[in-house]
Design a protein around this motif. Structure first.
Motif, mmCIF file in Angstrom:
data_model
loop_
_atom_site.group_PDB
_atom_site.id
_atom_site.type_symbol
_atom_site.label_atom_id
_atom_site.label_comp_id
_atom_site.label_asym_id
_atom_site.label_seq_id
_atom_site.Cartn_x
_atom_site.Cartn_y
_atom_site.Cartn_z
ATOM 1 N N UNK A 85 0.824 -1.206 0.000
ATOM 2 C CA UNK A 85 0.000 0.000 0.000
ATOM 3 C C UNK A 85 0.863 1.263 0.000
ATOM 4 N N UNK A 86 1.920 1.262 0.827
ATOM 5 C CA UNK A 86 2.824 2.421 0.874
ATOM 6 C C UNK A 86 3.608 2.575 -0.420
ATOM 7 N N UNK A 87 4.071 1.457 -0.953
ATOM 8 C CA UNK A 87 4.809 1.511 -2.220
ATOM 9 C C UNK A 87 3.905 2.004 -3.339
ATOM 10 N N UNK A 216 -5.510 -0.327 -1.296
ATOM 11 C CA UNK A 216 -5.599 1.061 -1.725
ATOM 12 C C UNK A 216 -4.243 1.745 -1.491
ATOM 13 N N UNK A 217 -3.877 2.671 -2.367
ATOM 14 C CA UNK A 217 -2.589 3.355 -2.178
ATOM 15 C C UNK A 217 -2.569 4.216 -0.925
ATOM 16 N N UNK A 218 -1.456 4.170 -0.223
ATOM 17 C CA UNK A 218 -1.285 4.952 1.002
ATOM 18 C C UNK A 218 0.206 5.242 1.143
ATOM 19 N N UNK A 219 0.556 6.459 1.463
ATOM 20 C CA UNK A 219 1.971 6.805 1.577
ATOM 21 C C UNK A 219 2.269 7.220 3.010
ATOM 22 N N UNK A 220 2.725 6.254 3.810
ATOM 23 C CA UNK A 220 3.047 6.494 5.215
ATOM 24 C C UNK A 220 4.552 6.670 5.345
ATOM 25 N N UNK A 221 4.991 7.916 5.438
ATOM 26 C CA UNK A 221 6.414 8.219 5.484
ATOM 27 C C UNK A 221 7.066 7.708 6.762
#
Length: 513
Positions: A85-87, A216-221
């Motif tokens: 998801x993060x990728x 689902x896409x998710x960007x958790x830095x």
């Protein structure tokens, strides 16, 4: 795991896809020839296709797959889904910005990579228009490649390989049925390319659901593991980009040459990709998950044995293929492309390039086999340094060769640099103890040499009996070419059999440690 069986299965579907690719290119040659129009399309397609390779071979293959394989074997499904998801969120964000940038600055990009087009206003603006139409292809096909990397990690090799078949079928349909609806008919190819990328993406999505990896896409830095992935991404992408810079620089130079040069280079390059894709890419796809010792549980000894086996398979097929392609270069171009607007002059120009390209076919395949060994050992620096060195050598050779060989110089310098690239990678892999070759290589290569000489004699004998290749339908000429190739190929394997090589010598079943 029976690696030979997996290789044969993946190579078979790749072969079928490449055959459709040839039908596609034959239709392009028949409909549009090798002209300013086709030069414009191939230029407009070159940059999106270049960045597709950077994203798929850079982030997905070299950086993401080894981490994903580690997660698959050591972490829960929920942790794997979080990583994906993060990728996915990171990729969608980068690709969106990149796609918008490419469309907005299309004219400036085309001017930079093909300054020679400014000599023809119509050709320049046609290339810019097609570039804008094609550029979203990067977004679609890169996401499709991301899904492919996930499916390959679950040993679903067939499904991603089949997606390229859909791409080729889509373009063939557009050429046959929709070209006449466009005020400039070649625009149909541009729209077909973007649509084909979208089809490849949509087709693979249901299979993610099947392995429970549709997220689902998710960007958790704050995801520390993904931070490690993203840190390595830049150096990897730079490495792949460096290896592709020669293509851009060759395009800049070719834009100043006689009209049709870019098309001749494209058609000959497609033939090289046909063979390298069937064997080199197929082997590379299978080898990377297996080379990742940490995740595959294969012992170090079995790992070295696997690379040795792959290099032997590569030599077994690449060496005779290179020689046969060199001998049959003119005939192959006539059979596949000399129809409609593709003239006998185009045949000679493309044939010369293909002969030079065939010299570098062997190392091109072997490099695709040996590179995954570096990636699985988290060694991204060595291939990067070698790529920079090879880039400098290649461009120096282009400067030296261009006045004498014109458009042929790019193929010649590319082949020589491919050999340099392979020998450097091979030397470093041994020095760093990534690989230790098994015994018997001298005898093995000697048997191949004797068999190739015998095959070449049979090949020339066949060409003496089948002398007229310019008449007849495409199916008749293809049948003759296939007959010649089958007879010559059989003679090669018969001689190998006489010299003591057997199929079971290449049946590799890996054991877990």
């Amino acid at each position: 795991m029976n690696v030979l069986r997996s290789l044969i299965s993946l190579s078979a579907i790749t072969f079928f896809s490449k055959i459709l690719g040839f039908i596609r290119d034959s239709l392009i040659a028949y409909t549009f020839g090798a002209s300013g129009l086709t030069d414009s399309f191939f230029l407009a397609f070159k940059i999106p296709n270049l960045f597709r390779r950077i994203f798929s071979e850079g982030f997905f293959l070299q950086t993401f797959v080894p981490v994903l394989l580690e997660y698959k074997h050591f972490y829960s499904i929920k942790r794997i889904q979080e990583l994906i998801s993060n990728a996915l969120g990171f990729i969608v964000f980068i690709l969106s910005i990149f796609t918008i940038f490419g469309i907005l600055f299309a004219s400036k990009i085309i001017f930079i990579i093909s300054p020679g087009l400014k000599q023809s206003t119509f050709k320049f603006y046609l290339t810019v228009l097609m570039f804008k139409i094609i550029f979203p292809y990067i977004f679609f096909v890169s996401l499709g490649s991301f899904i492919s990397s996930i499916l390959n990690s679950w040993n679903y090799f067939f499904i991603p390989a089949f997606s390229s078949i859909l791409f080729n079928v889509n373009i063939i349909i557009f050429i046959l049925f929709f070209s006449s609806y466009f005020h400039v008919s070649i625009l149909s190819l541009a729209w077909a390319t973007s649509l084909g990328g979208l089809i490849q993406l949509i087709y693979q999505i249901p299979f993610l659901k099947k392995i429970d990896m549709l997220v689902f896409p998710k960007f958790d830095i704050k995801n520390l593991r993904f931070q490690n992935v993203s840190k390595r991404t830049m150096i990897v992408i730079i490495g792949v980009f460096v290896s592709q810079i020669s293509i851009i620089m060759n395009t800049i130079s070719a834009s100043f040459l006689v009209s049709g040069s870019i098309s001749w280079i494209y058609y000959s390059d497609r033939l090289i990709e046909f063979i390298s894709g069937i064997l080199g890419v197929s082997l590379g796809t299978i080898l990377l998950p297996l080379f990742s010792t940490k995740s595959s549980h294969i012992s170090k000894q079995e790992n070295c044995k696997l690379l040795d086996w792959a290099l032997r398979i590569g030599c077994l097929i690449a060496i005779p293929s290179s020689i046969a392609l060199f001998i049959l270069s003119k005939i192959v171009i006539i059979v596949l492309f000399q129809y409609g607007n593709f003239s006998i002059f185009d045949v000679f120009m493309t044939k010369n390039i293909l002969m030079f390209y065939s010299i570098g076919l062997i190392p091109l395949i072997l490099v695709k086999i040996i590179l995954p060994k570096f990636y699985s050992n988290n060694d991204f620096t060595s291939p990067l340094i070698i790529s920079i060195f090879v880039l400098i050598i290649t461009q120096f050779m282009n400067i030296v060769f261009l006045p004498y060989f014109q458009h042929n110089s790019f193929a010649l310098s590319s082949s020589i640099s491919s050999w340099i690239n392979f020998f450097l990678l091979y030397w470093i892999s041994i020095n760093k103890k990534y690989f230790s070759p098994e015994s018997g290589w001298t005898i093995f290569l000697g048997k191949i040499f004797v068999s190739v000489v015998f095959m070449s004699c049979i090949l020339y004998l066949n060409l003496f009996f089948f002398s007229n290749w310019s008449t007849g339908t495409i199916f008749f000429k293809l049948s003759k070419l296939m007959l010649v190739c089958c007879i010559s190929g059989c003679s090669y394997f018969i001689m190998l059999f006489i010299l003591g090589l057997r199929i079971y010598h290449f049946s590799l079943i890996l054991k877990k440690k």
